[in-house]
Design an enzyme around this catalytic site. Structure first.
Site, short mmCIF file in Angstrom:
data_model
loop_
_atom_site.label_atom_id
_atom_site.label_comp_id
_atom_site.label_asym_id
_atom_site.label_seq_id
_atom_site.Cartn_x
_atom_site.Cartn_y
_atom_site.Cartn_z
N CYS A 1 22.82 19.22 -88.54
CA CYS A 1 21.32 18.89 -87.78
C CYS A 1 20.98 20.17 -86.95
O CYS A 1 22.23 21.01 -86.54
CB CYS A 1 20.32 17.52 -87.19
SG CYS A 1 22.13 17.74 -85.77
N HIS B 1 26.50 16.27 -76.99
CA HIS B 1 26.55 14.20 -76.39
C HIS B 1 25.77 14.02 -74.90
O HIS B 1 25.50 13.12 -74.31
CB HIS B 1 27.68 13.83 -77.01
CG HIS B 1 28.32 13.78 -78.02
ND1 HIS B 1 29.06 14.70 -78.23
CD2 HIS B 1 28.36 13.52 -79.45
CE1 HIS B 1 29.66 14.46 -79.86
NE2 HIS B 1 28.42 13.82 -80.58
N CYS C 1 22.27 18.06 -76.75
CA CYS C 1 21.10 17.75 -77.68
C CYS C 1 19.99 18.14 -77.04
O CYS C 1 19.69 17.43 -76.35
CB CYS C 1 21.68 17.59 -78.87
SG CYS C 1 20.23 17.31 -79.62
N HIS D 1 30.56 5.69 -76.67
CA HIS D 1 30.01 6.80 -77.20
C HIS D 1 30.05 7.68 -76.16
O HIS D 1 29.76 7.49 -75.22
CB HIS D 1 28.80 6.30 -78.44
CG HIS D 1 28.73 7.46 -79.22
ND1 HIS D 1 27.66 8.28 -78.30
CD2 HIS D 1 29.44 7.26 -80.45
CE1 HIS D 1 27.76 9.39 -79.29
NE2 HIS D 1 29.01 8.70 -80.66
N GLU E 1 27.82 9.47 -75.58
CA GLU E 1 26.23 9.97 -75.52
C GLU E 1 26.07 8.93 -74.14
O GLU E 1 25.25 9.59 -73.85
CB GLU E 1 25.04 10.01 -76.78
CG GLU E 1 23.93 10.17 -76.39
CD GLU E 1 23.08 10.00 -77.75
OE1 GLU E 1 21.86 9.52 -77.36
OE2 GLU E 1 23.00 10.21 -78.90
N THR F 1 20.90 8.66 -80.03
CA THR F 1 19.74 8.77 -80.92
C THR F 1 20.21 8.15 -82.22
O THR F 1 19.97 8.67 -83.18
CB THR F 1 20.22 10.28 -80.37
OG1 THR F 1 21.22 10.72 -80.55
CG2 THR F 1 19.30 10.64 -79.57
N SER G 1 32.23 9.82 -85.94
CA SER G 1 30.89 10.29 -85.98
C SER G 1 29.83 8.70 -86.38
O SER G 1 29.78 8.64 -87.60
CB SER G 1 30.55 11.39 -87.16
OG SER G 1 29.81 10.98 -87.31
N SER H 1 26.79 15.44 -88.16
CA SER H 1 27.73 16.40 -88.00
C SER H 1 29.54 17.23 -88.72
O SER H 1 30.33 17.70 -88.64
CB SER H 1 28.31 15.58 -86.93
OG SER H 1 29.02 14.56 -87.17
#
Length: 364
Positions: free
Chosen positions: A55, A117, A139, A167, A169, A211, A276, A320
């Protein structure tokens, strides 16, 4: 075999992608490919689920990591894996990068890259105290959630954050308001939701999410919470990023619309240092449809027995995972006899998104 890009790596045409196939010797093929050749077994069709692979946020993180490693004269530290891709992480380490999970492991004045993240305000304060310099690959879609969380806290909201607590993020987002955010697992039992909501019945309540969740799981949970709290503050648009949504929709259409009987997904699984989330969710989405799904780092992890009994094989890659992994698989299949006419594509969206370069910082 291919250039890194965020979408449509097959647009040059399949003959271009596998142009070096004739140079592959049987001894160069992985074990599973040699076994399929010996059995004279090939699926009738390989279906590429697009979009797949990198992405815009991952392309951006890759670029700044490579730039820092190329230009920095001293050591480069990676605070958490910049992207959750075990192969790429190993390549950066071979070039001298050091992956750390604590700023205590970074020498004062060093060069550091913060991952895609996102990180908490506490980490930014520590970076200033240690006089670090480098780049922030967060991001923009993750940064949006951070910004909204700060605004909601200022407005007096308690925040339900749907995601996986450990995680990177989610950890970074919690750091924006650790006393105000309540993390909810996307597969939480409804009675546990009820208990949480009961304890917050006097509070202004907002909801945000990680996300990279499974879209179906998230929508079901959000709808249930909304049914209990009609005053719930929701984002104007789902926090699930475009890349996660598109890749999940692509594998669904590859199965439901094109009849794939098995999905091969490239990405880092739970056994890796940097699993991931978006790739693991792809596997879960496929399995929820009753179709076998296998998540592999690269072609070396594939097993020949997976293909038996399946004439239509779907292929995807997490946001990723590098597009080269899919190209290598196609090259192996072509080398044992698969024709270009047997490779189809299901494309549910294009992804023209390009993010601005990662921001640099210097606290030295």
């Amino acid at each position: 075999m291919t250039q890194e890009r965020s979408f449509g790596f097959l647009n040059e045409g399949l003959p271009q992608i596998v142009k070096n196939v004739e140079k592959l010797n049987p001894s160069d093929l992985p074990q599973w490919a040699r076994e399929l050749a010996e059995l004279q077994y090939l699926p009738d069709q390989i279906i590429i689920a697009e979009p797949l692979s990198y992405c815009a946020g991952v392309v951006r993180a890759n670029r700044v990591a490579d730039e820092l490693l190329e230009k920095s004269k001293g050591q480069v530290y990676l605070y958490h894996a910049p992207i959750h891709n075990e192969t790429k992480l190993a390549q950066w380490e071979e070039r001298g990068a050091i992956v750390v999970n604590s700023l205590d492991d970074i020498a004062d004045g060093s060069v550091v890259l913060f991952s895609a993240h996102g990180v908490s305000p506490e980490i930014w304060s520590a970076a200033k105290a240690k006089r670090l310099r480098g780049a922030d690959a967060t991001c923009p879609l993750v940064y949006k959630t951070h910004k909204e969380v700060r605004e909601l806290v200022d407005q007096g909201y308690k925040i339900l954050l749907i995601g996986h607590r450990n995680h990177d993020e989610v950890v970074g987002t919690i750091g924006e308001a650790p006393e105000t955010i309540i993390v909810i697992h996307p597969k939480i039992a409804k009675e546990d939701v009820d208990s949480i909501l009961e304890g917050l019945k006097e509070e202004k309540l907002a909801l945000r999410s990680q996300t990279t969740l499974a879209v179906g799981d998230l929508e079901e949970l959000v709808e249930y919470i909304r049914s209990k709290r009609s005053d719930l503050n929701l984002p104007a648009k789902s926090d699930v990023c475009y890349a996660t949504h598109n890749r999940q929709e692509a594998v669904i259409q590859t199965i439901v619309g094109s009849g794939a009987q098995l999905m091969l997904i490239f990405g880092s699984d739970e056994t890796k240092r940097s699993p991931s989330s978006n790739s693991i969710r792809l596997r879960e989405v496929v399995q929820s449809l009753g179709v076998p799904a296998f998540l592999v780092e690269d072609v070396s992890e594939i097993k020949s027995e997976w293909f038996r009994g399946s004439s239509r094989i779907g292929v995807s890659a997490g946001a990723s995972a590098a597009p080269e992994r899919v190209a290598e698989f196609l090259a192996c299949m072509s080398a044992i006899g698969l024709k270009n006419s047997q490779i189809a594509r299901v494309t549910v969206a294009e992804e023209p998104q390009v993010f601005a370069p990662a921001k640099r910082f210097d606290f030295s």
